[in-house]
Design a protein around this motif. Structure first.
Motif, PDB file in Angstrom:
ATOM      1  N   MET A   1       0.849  -1.186   0.000  1.00  0.00           N
ATOM      2  CA  MET A   1       0.000   0.000   0.000  1.00  0.00           C
ATOM      3  C   MET A   1       0.892   1.246   0.000  1.00  0.00           C
ATOM      4  N   VAL A   2       0.593   2.224  -0.841  1.00  0.00           N
ATOM      5  CA  VAL A   2       1.409   3.432  -0.953  1.00  0.00           C
ATOM      6  C   VAL A   2       0.548   4.623  -0.583  1.00  0.00           C
ATOM      7  N   GLU A  63      -3.320   3.251  -1.250  1.00  0.00           N
ATOM      8  CA  GLU A  63      -3.660   2.888  -2.625  1.00  0.00           C
ATOM      9  C   GLU A  63      -3.651   1.363  -2.746  1.00  0.00           C
ATOM     10  N   ILE A  64      -4.670   0.800  -3.379  1.00  0.00           N
ATOM     11  CA  ILE A  64      -4.736  -0.670  -3.486  1.00  0.00           C
ATOM     12  C   ILE A  64      -5.173  -1.097  -4.896  1.00  0.00           C
ATOM     13  N   PRO A  65      -4.762  -2.314  -5.286  1.00  0.00           N
ATOM     14  CA  PRO A  65      -5.200  -2.828  -6.595  1.00  0.00           C
ATOM     15  C   PRO A  65      -6.637  -3.332  -6.534  1.00  0.00           C
ATOM     16  N   ILE A  66      -7.435  -2.932  -7.499  1.00  0.00           N
ATOM     17  CA  ILE A  66      -8.815  -3.418  -7.598  1.00  0.00           C
ATOM     18  C   ILE A  66      -9.084  -3.740  -9.069  1.00  0.00           C
ATOM     19  N   SER A  67      -9.645  -4.913  -9.301  1.00  0.00           N
ATOM     20  CA  SER A  67      -9.883  -5.369 -10.681  1.00  0.00           C
ATOM     21  C   SER A  67     -11.025  -4.613 -11.330  1.00  0.00           C
ATOM     22  N   LEU A  68     -10.955  -4.561 -12.637  1.00  0.00           N
ATOM     23  CA  LEU A  68     -12.106  -4.082 -13.414  1.00  0.00           C
ATOM     24  C   LEU A  68     -13.236  -5.101 -13.198  1.00  0.00           C
ATOM     25  N   THR A  81     -15.567  -3.342  -8.025  1.00  0.00           N
ATOM     26  CA  THR A  81     -16.314  -3.857  -6.871  1.00  0.00           C
ATOM     27  C   THR A  81     -15.320  -4.049  -5.731  1.00  0.00           C
ATOM     28  N   VAL A  82     -15.617  -3.432  -4.603  1.00  0.00           N
ATOM     29  CA  VAL A  82     -14.649  -3.400  -3.499  1.00  0.00           C
ATOM     30  C   VAL A  82     -15.249  -4.020  -2.244  1.00  0.00           C
ATOM     31  N   ARG A  83     -14.503  -4.911  -1.633  1.00  0.00           N
ATOM     32  CA  ARG A  83     -14.913  -5.442  -0.320  1.00  0.00           C
ATOM     33  C   ARG A  83     -14.068  -4.758   0.752  1.00  0.00           C
ATOM     34  N   ALA A  84     -14.729  -4.262   1.760  1.00  0.00           N
ATOM     35  CA  ALA A  84     -14.025  -3.576   2.850  1.00  0.00           C
ATOM     36  C   ALA A  84     -13.376  -4.601   3.761  1.00  0.00           C
ATOM     37  N   VAL A  85     -12.036  -4.707   3.677  1.00  0.00           N
ATOM     38  CA  VAL A  85     -11.330  -5.640   4.570  1.00  0.00           C
ATOM     39  C   VAL A  85     -10.315  -4.922   5.456  1.00  0.00           C
ATOM     40  N   GLY A  86      -9.942  -3.703   5.087  1.00  0.00           N
ATOM     41  CA  GLY A  86      -8.928  -2.974   5.846  1.00  0.00           C
ATOM     42  C   GLY A  86      -9.076  -1.491   5.573  1.00  0.00           C
ATOM     43  N   PRO A  87      -8.092  -0.699   5.969  1.00  0.00           N
ATOM     44  CA  PRO A  87      -8.247   0.756   5.929  1.00  0.00           C
ATOM     45  C   PRO A  87      -8.581   1.320   4.537  1.00  0.00           C
ATOM     46  N   VAL A  88      -7.832   0.895   3.514  1.00  0.00           N
ATOM     47  CA  VAL A  88      -8.045   1.518   2.206  1.00  0.00           C
ATOM     48  C   VAL A  88      -9.352   1.038   1.569  1.00  0.00           C
ATOM     49  N   SER A  89      -9.542  -0.271   1.594  1.00  0.00           N
ATOM     50  CA  SER A  89     -10.768  -0.794   0.982  1.00  0.00           C
ATOM     51  C   SER A  89     -12.010  -0.285   1.724  1.00  0.00           C
ATOM     52  N   ALA A  90     -11.907  -0.122   3.039  1.00  0.00           N
ATOM     53  CA  ALA A  90     -13.062   0.392   3.802  1.00  0.00           C
ATOM     54  C   ALA A  90     -13.326   1.840   3.414  1.00  0.00           C
ATOM     55  N   ALA A  91     -12.251   2.646   3.277  1.00  0.00           N
ATOM     56  CA  ALA A  91     -12.438   4.056   2.907  1.00  0.00           C
ATOM     57  C   ALA A  91     -13.009   4.151   1.495  1.00  0.00           C
ATOM     58  N   GLY A 127     -16.726 -16.413  -3.941  1.00  0.00           N
ATOM     59  CA  GLY A 127     -16.861 -15.141  -3.236  1.00  0.00           C
ATOM     60  C   GLY A 127     -16.693 -13.954  -4.168  1.00  0.00           C
ATOM     61  N   LEU A 128     -15.827 -13.008  -3.766  1.00  0.00           N
ATOM     62  CA  LEU A 128     -15.627 -11.807  -4.573  1.00  0.00           C
ATOM     63  C   LEU A 128     -14.810 -12.107  -5.836  1.00  0.00           C
ATOM     64  N   GLY A 129     -14.326 -13.333  -5.958  1.00  0.00           N
ATOM     65  CA  GLY A 129     -13.590 -13.730  -7.162  1.00  0.00           C
ATOM     66  C   GLY A 129     -14.433 -13.643  -8.422  1.00  0.00           C
ATOM     67  N   SER A 242      -6.353 -16.181 -11.456  1.00  0.00           N
ATOM     68  CA  SER A 242      -5.947 -14.819 -11.133  1.00  0.00           C
ATOM     69  C   SER A 242      -5.419 -14.808  -9.705  1.00  0.00           C
ATOM     70  N   LEU A 243      -4.187 -14.331  -9.561  1.00  0.00           N
ATOM     71  CA  LEU A 243      -3.540 -14.343  -8.244  1.00  0.00           C
ATOM     72  C   LEU A 243      -3.563 -12.962  -7.607  1.00  0.00           C
ATOM     73  N   GLU A 244      -3.483 -12.949  -6.305  1.00  0.00           N
ATOM     74  CA  GLU A 244      -3.426 -11.683  -5.560  1.00  0.00           C
ATOM     75  C   GLU A 244      -2.186 -11.659  -4.699  1.00  0.00           C
ATOM     76  N   ARG A 245      -1.475 -10.574  -4.742  1.00  0.00           N
ATOM     77  CA  ARG A 245      -0.375 -10.354  -3.814  1.00  0.00           C
ATOM     78  C   ARG A 245      -0.376  -8.881  -3.431  1.00  0.00           C
ATOM     79  N   ASN A 246       0.210  -8.592  -2.303  1.00  0.00           N
ATOM     80  CA  ASN A 246       0.327  -7.208  -1.868  1.00  0.00           C
ATOM     81  C   ASN A 246       1.065  -6.395  -2.944  1.00  0.00           C
TER      82      ASN A 246
ATOM     83  N   ARG B 187     -14.067 -13.161   5.026  1.00  0.00           N
ATOM     84  CA  ARG B 187     -13.497 -11.853   4.754  1.00  0.00           C
ATOM     85  C   ARG B 187     -12.677 -11.888   3.481  1.00  0.00           C
ATOM     86  N   HIS B 188     -12.327 -13.091   3.081  1.00  0.00           N
ATOM     87  CA  HIS B 188     -11.414 -13.186   1.947  1.00  0.00           C
ATOM     88  C   HIS B 188     -12.177 -13.364   0.663  1.00  0.00           C
ATOM     89  N   ARG B 189     -11.483 -13.051  -0.455  1.00  0.00           N
ATOM     90  CA  ARG B 189     -12.118 -13.213  -1.743  1.00  0.00           C
ATOM     91  C   ARG B 189     -12.114 -14.676  -2.135  1.00  0.00           C
TER      92      ARG B 189
HETATM   93  C1  LIG Z   1      -4.636  -7.866  -8.848  1.00  0.00           C
HETATM   94  C2  LIG Z   1      -5.548  -7.682  -7.686  1.00  0.00           C
HETATM   95  C3  LIG Z   1      -6.878  -7.431  -7.904  1.00  0.00           C
HETATM   96  C4  LIG Z   1      -7.732  -7.221  -6.837  1.00  0.00           C
HETATM   97  N1  LIG Z   1      -9.051  -6.957  -7.090  1.00  0.00           N
HETATM   98  C5  LIG Z   1      -9.876  -6.710  -6.057  1.00  0.00           C
HETATM   99  C6  LIG Z   1     -11.233  -6.378  -6.303  1.00  0.00           C
HETATM  100  O1  LIG Z   1     -11.703  -6.346  -7.439  1.00  0.00           O
HETATM  101  N2  LIG Z   1     -12.016  -6.119  -5.230  1.00  0.00           N
HETATM  102  C7  LIG Z   1     -11.533  -6.160  -3.944  1.00  0.00           C
HETATM  103  O2  LIG Z   1     -12.285  -5.896  -3.005  1.00  0.00           O
HETATM  104  N3  LIG Z   1     -10.266  -6.495  -3.688  1.00  0.00           N
HETATM  105  C8  LIG Z   1      -9.421  -6.741  -4.713  1.00  0.00           C
HETATM  106  N4  LIG Z   1      -8.117  -7.056  -4.462  1.00  0.00           N
HETATM  107  C9  LIG Z   1      -7.690  -7.154  -3.059  1.00  0.00           C
HETATM  108  C10 LIG Z   1      -7.430  -5.792  -2.490  1.00  0.00           C
HETATM  109  O3  LIG Z   1      -6.389  -5.197  -3.196  1.00  0.00           O
HETATM  110  C11 LIG Z   1      -7.095  -5.965  -1.004  1.00  0.00           C
HETATM  111  O4  LIG Z   1      -8.258  -6.367  -0.343  1.00  0.00           O
HETATM  112  C12 LIG Z   1      -6.599  -4.672  -0.445  1.00  0.00           C
HETATM  113  O5  LIG Z   1      -5.251  -4.553  -0.767  1.00  0.00           O
HETATM  114  C13 LIG Z   1      -6.800  -4.561   1.041  1.00  0.00           C
HETATM  115  O6  LIG Z   1      -6.239  -3.326   1.462  1.00  0.00           O
HETATM  116  P1  LIG Z   1      -6.690  -2.621   2.787  1.00  0.00           P
HETATM  117  O7  LIG Z   1      -5.753  -1.510   3.062  1.00  0.00           O
HETATM  118  O8  LIG Z   1      -8.118  -2.272   2.732  1.00  0.00           O
HETATM  119  O9  LIG Z   1      -6.501  -3.739   3.860  1.00  0.00           O
HETATM  120  P2  LIG Z   1      -5.124  -4.293   4.458  1.00  0.00           P
HETATM  121  O10 LIG Z   1      -4.686  -3.440   5.591  1.00  0.00           O
HETATM  122  O11 LIG Z   1      -4.148  -4.527   3.354  1.00  0.00           O
HETATM  123  O12 LIG Z   1      -5.645  -5.652   4.984  1.00  0.00           O
HETATM  124  C14 LIG Z   1      -6.551  -5.691   6.082  1.00  0.00           C
HETATM  125  C15 LIG Z   1      -6.864  -7.096   6.420  1.00  0.00           C
HETATM  126  O13 LIG Z   1      -7.523  -7.707   5.323  1.00  0.00           O
HETATM  127  C16 LIG Z   1      -6.822  -8.842   4.882  1.00  0.00           C
HETATM  128  N5  LIG Z   1      -6.814  -8.816   3.422  1.00  0.00           N
HETATM  129  C17 LIG Z   1      -5.939  -8.223   2.606  1.00  0.00           C
HETATM  130  N6  LIG Z   1      -6.248  -8.453   1.330  1.00  0.00           N
HETATM  131  C18 LIG Z   1      -7.362  -9.192   1.357  1.00  0.00           C
HETATM  132  C19 LIG Z   1      -8.172  -9.755   0.363  1.00  0.00           C
HETATM  133  N7  LIG Z   1      -7.890  -9.652  -0.908  1.00  0.00           N
HETATM  134  N8  LIG Z   1      -9.234 -10.432   0.756  1.00  0.00           N
HETATM  135  C20 LIG Z   1      -9.540 -10.567   2.048  1.00  0.00           C
HETATM  136  N9  LIG Z   1      -8.810 -10.099   3.028  1.00  0.00           N
HETATM  137  C21 LIG Z   1      -7.739  -9.418   2.703  1.00  0.00           C
HETATM  138  C22 LIG Z   1      -5.418  -8.689   5.427  1.00  0.00           C
HETATM  139  O14 LIG Z   1      -4.847  -9.974   5.658  1.00  0.00           O
HETATM  140  C23 LIG Z   1      -5.630  -7.939   6.689  1.00  0.00           C
HETATM  141  O15 LIG Z   1      -5.960  -8.810   7.735  1.00  0.00           O
HETATM  142  C24 LIG Z   1      -7.242  -7.286  -5.514  1.00  0.00           C
HETATM  143  C25 LIG Z   1      -5.892  -7.555  -5.283  1.00  0.00           C
HETATM  144  C26 LIG Z   1      -5.055  -7.751  -6.364  1.00  0.00           C
HETATM  145  C27 LIG Z   1      -3.629  -8.042  -6.115  1.00  0.00           C
END
Ligand SMILES: Cc1cc2nc3c(=O)[nH]c(=O)nc-3n(C[C@H](O)[C@H](O)[C@H](O)COP(=O)(O)OP(=O)(O)OC[C@H]3O[C@@H](n4cnc5c(N)ncnc54)[C@H](O)[C@@H]3O)c2cc1C
Ligand code: FES
Lengths: 285, 189
Positions: A1-2, A63-68, A81-91, A127-129, A242-246, B187-189
């Motif tokens: 995240m940047v 800043e976070i990656p989100i798919s089209l 489409t965004v799922r709120a899992v942490g600070p950026v996605s929630a905002a 799920g959100l996949g 499709s893989l996800e990494r930080n 919580r995960h995708r």
């Molecule tokens: C190529 C790519 C495409 C993506 N497309 C989408 C999309 O279309 N929609 C979307 O909602 N997200 C997508 N993601 C995932 C999204 O980028 C992460 O959920 C996001 O980085 C979380 O950031 P955050 O600051 O909100 O939470 P963080 O502070 O990074 O994480 C908070 C908590 O959530 C957990 N977490 C992190 N990532 C995920 C995740 N993917 N799923 C569940 N829990 C997670 C962490 O382990 C941590 O416990 C994608 C990721 C990649 C790499």
């Protein structure tokens, strides 16, 4: 995240590290904690193809990656489409129409649409996949005669957590796509499948020798789905995932998204399974 | 018919002379002619669980088999009842479930054509672990557990052939249940 600063508007078009301003045009609540945002970039912004992603940023938050998540051929907005899992996605999921969001992209390698012509296509999502696969489904259905059987196998947690429920119902009515949804938990009023998504694979109607599978979901689910697709007769080279990494830079510079010899941001996020198979079972890669 | 049976519908059986357990009271029974008997063997042979099994083994299994048709909504068995049969499904789907006070009836897994329903006949004390309910009109071949157990006790080749087919099903169900318990879509995708 940047954490991103207010960008200089000029030169943004050329520099992939410089975010550009966009405005939220529409927000739709999909599920608890999941929203779809339609964002209109203020300056010209390259269209993403199915499976690619944009970096969405909010100054001071990150800043976070989100798919089209919509049909790339439709409309001028970027739909995510965004799922709120942490600070950026929630905002991001709290944004409302008129709010500003900063954009970089599109990045990465998408789904191999051109290679699907003439083949059966098996879409397996969990799920959100389903979000990164929705653009593919739109493209396939828009040019339906170019493909053989189209099958969508989707796994969700419970009846209230099925993404794009209405759209799925509309696809079902077309009768030229086989759709099966399975849930982890359901009450007696649910008339569909219950169990893991892999369970649907042996029952699905496709020719394994002429089919390509596109898989997206939690990684553990994808590993099981790939095993089931293999058992159904699909070659490893006919399975894409499709893989996800930080991610931070999203352009193959910082190494945050390294996966074996690959950078997920640049060489993926969509990979052909046989190319990444050796690293998929390695922990903490 | 008992109240429960009236409540949950009627099982129609097109079966062998031999009748098994509770279903005996439930349905209409027809004696099988030779043609029907052959049809039953063919259907058994076409079931994915028995793919590749020898004709001799198939004939042994067929001796414990009969066809059954179960109406939508009818219960095939209830948790805790004697597991004196299992079903090889070829049409329709069934739901395996359990009741949880305060949460009603929960569906744990659904099974469809090509699958086997009821594995408790293999493991003492031979009691069904869940409720099994037809979600739609269901057609299956019922195998009588006592008959099957006697045959596999007497014939180690048959026993091996059956276990080779049932153990992967058990493993697959276990894996599925584990994956479900991980709650990966939480919580995960
Ligand atoms: C190529 C790519 C495409 C993506 N497309 C989408 C999309 O279309 N929609 C979307 O909602 N997200 C997508 N993601 C995932 C999204 O980028 C992460 O959920 C996001 O980085 C979380 O950031 P955050 O600051 O909100 O939470 P963080 O502070 O990074 O994480 C908070 C908590 O959530 C957990 N977490 C992190 N990532 C995920 C995740 N993917 N799923 C569940 N829990 C997670 C962490 O382990 C941590 O416990 C994608 C990721 C990649 C790499
Ligand atoms: S995010 Fe920097 S290399 Fe991929």
């Amino acid at each position: 995240m940047v954490g991103i600063a207010e960008p200089a508007a000029a030169a943004a078009a050329e520099d992939p590290m410089l975010p550009r301003r966009g405005r939220v045009r529409a927000r739709k609540r999909e599920l608890d904690g999941v929203v779809t945002l339609e964002i209109v970039p203020e300056a010209e912004f390259s269209a993403a193809s199915a499976g690619q992603f944009n970096m969405l940023g909010l100054p001071g938050i990150g800043e976070i990656p989100i798919s089209l998540s919509s049909d790339p051929a439709q409309g001028d907005g970027l739909v995510h489409t965004v799922r709120a899992v942490g600070p950026v996605s929630a905002a991001l999921s709290r944004l409302t129409p008129g709010d500003t969001v900063w954009l970089r992209g599109p990045f990465g390698v998408g789904w191999p649409l051109a290679e699907l012509a003439g083949r059966d296509v098996v879409v397996v999502s969990g799920g959100l996949g389903l979000a990164p696969l929705r653009p593919v489904l739109h493209r396939l259905l828009a040019e339906r005669t170019r493909y053989g059987q189209i099958v969508l196998l989707h796994g969700a947690r419970s009846p209230t957590e099925i993404l794009y429920r209405r759209e799925i119902a509309a696809w079902r009515r077309r009768l030229d796509i086989d759709i099966a949804i399975t849930l982890d938990h359901a009450g007696a009023d649910w008339r569909g499948h219950v169990g893991v998504v892999t369970h649907l694979i042996p029952q699905a109607a496709f020719d394994p020798h002429h089919a390509t599978a596109l898989v997206c979901g939690p990684e553990v689910m994808m590993r099981f789905a790939i095993a089931a697709l293999g058992a159904a007769g699909l070659a490893a080279s006919a399975i894409f995932l499709s893989l996800e990494r930080n991610m931070q830079c999203a352009i193959g510079l910082c190494g945050h998204c390294q996966f074996g010899p690959f950078f997920v941001c640049r060489d993926g996020p969509v990979f052909r399974y046989d190319k990444v198979a050796p690293w998929l079972s390695v922990k903490e890669i | 018919m008992t109240t429960r049976e009236q409540q949950f519908g009627r099982e129609q059986q097109f079966g062998r002379e031999q009748q098994f357990g509770r279903e005996q009271q439930l349905g209409r029974e027809q004696q099988l002619g030779l043609e029907q008997r052959l049809g039953l063997e063919q259907r058994l042979g076409a079931h994915p669980l028995l793919a590749g099994i020898t004709e001799a083994a198939l004939a042994e299994i067929a001796a414990c088999a009969r066809a059954v048709e179960v109406a939508a909504g009818a219960f095939l068995f209830h948790e805790g009842e004697t597991a004196d049969r299992c079903y090889l499904l070829y049409h329709g789907r069934i739901a395996l479930g359990a009741s949880q006070p305060g949460r009603g009836h929960l569906v744990l897994e659904t099974l469809g054509p090509g699958e086997i329903v009821g594995l408790s006949w293999l493991i003492p004390p031979y009691r069904f672990a869940y409720d099994g309910q037809a979600m739609e009109l269901m057609r299956a071949i019922v195998l009588d557990a006592a008959c099957l157990r006697a045959k596999i006790a007497a014939d180690s080749v048959l026993c091996c052939a059956l276990l080779q087919r049932l153990v992967p099903v058990l493993a697959q169900r276990l894996q599925g249940a584990r994956l479900q318990s991980l709650d990966v879509y939480g919580r995960h995708r």
